[in-house]
Write an enzyme that holds these catalytic residues in place. Sequence first.
Site, PDB file in Angstrom:
ATOM      1  N   GLY A 128       0.808  -1.210   0.000  1.00 51.14           N
ATOM      2  CA  GLY A 128       0.000   0.000   0.000  1.00 51.14           C
ATOM      3  C   GLY A 128       0.840   1.258   0.000  1.00 51.14           C
ATOM      4  N   CYS A 129       0.237   2.322  -0.508  1.00 53.24           N
ATOM      5  CA  CYS A 129       0.846   3.653  -0.454  1.00 53.24           C
ATOM      6  C   CYS A 129      -0.251   4.603   0.014  1.00 53.24           C
ATOM      7  CB  CYS A 129       1.417   4.041  -1.817  1.00 53.24           C
ATOM      8  SG  CYS A 129       0.181   4.155  -3.133  1.00 53.24           S
ATOM      9  N   ARG A 130      -0.249   5.812  -0.430  1.00 53.18           N
ATOM     10  CA  ARG A 130      -1.263   6.777  -0.001  1.00 53.18           C
ATOM     11  C   ARG A 130      -2.567   6.583  -0.770  1.00 53.18           C
ATOM     12  NH1 ARG A 130      -1.098  11.628  -2.384  1.00 53.18           N
ATOM     13  NH2 ARG A 130      -2.654  13.111  -1.751  1.00 53.18           N
TER      14      ARG A 130
END
Length: 142
Positions: free
Chosen positions: A103-105
């Site tokens: 995941g990232c933002r």
Amino acid sequence: MGSLRGGGGGGGGGGGGEYSKQEETERMVMRSVDAEEACALLSSGRHQYLDVRMWEDFDKGHVAGARNVPYYLSVTPRAKEKNPHFVQQVAALYDTHEPIIVGCRSGVRSKLATADLVAAGFKNVRNLEGGYLSLLRAANQQ
């Protein structure tokens, strides 16, 4: 899923039309999960969460138990500097068969990172659609 720590942000990506051969291969091989499925997988305790945001963003808030390996070392309006050791750093933390949610933002970086990991031989990685922001929204709806 465990708990979320800190706040979020905004942004996203999109696209459409024709796909290059590399993009088509990534679409066939790379698996994604939505926030609801990610929460269930993380709650089961069988999946790890790899956060690919930069350190300062990770420190502002992240999934409990997440590990952080930034995909980009710096981002400016003019350029993005990719972490040249990203795959090696992830390989030092996880086995190639370990179940990982990336995941990232907002889901853009994590898609790129997941594609790199699949290309490097990771067998059980999944991109989190919508990123950390989608997890925050899902947690707020519960």
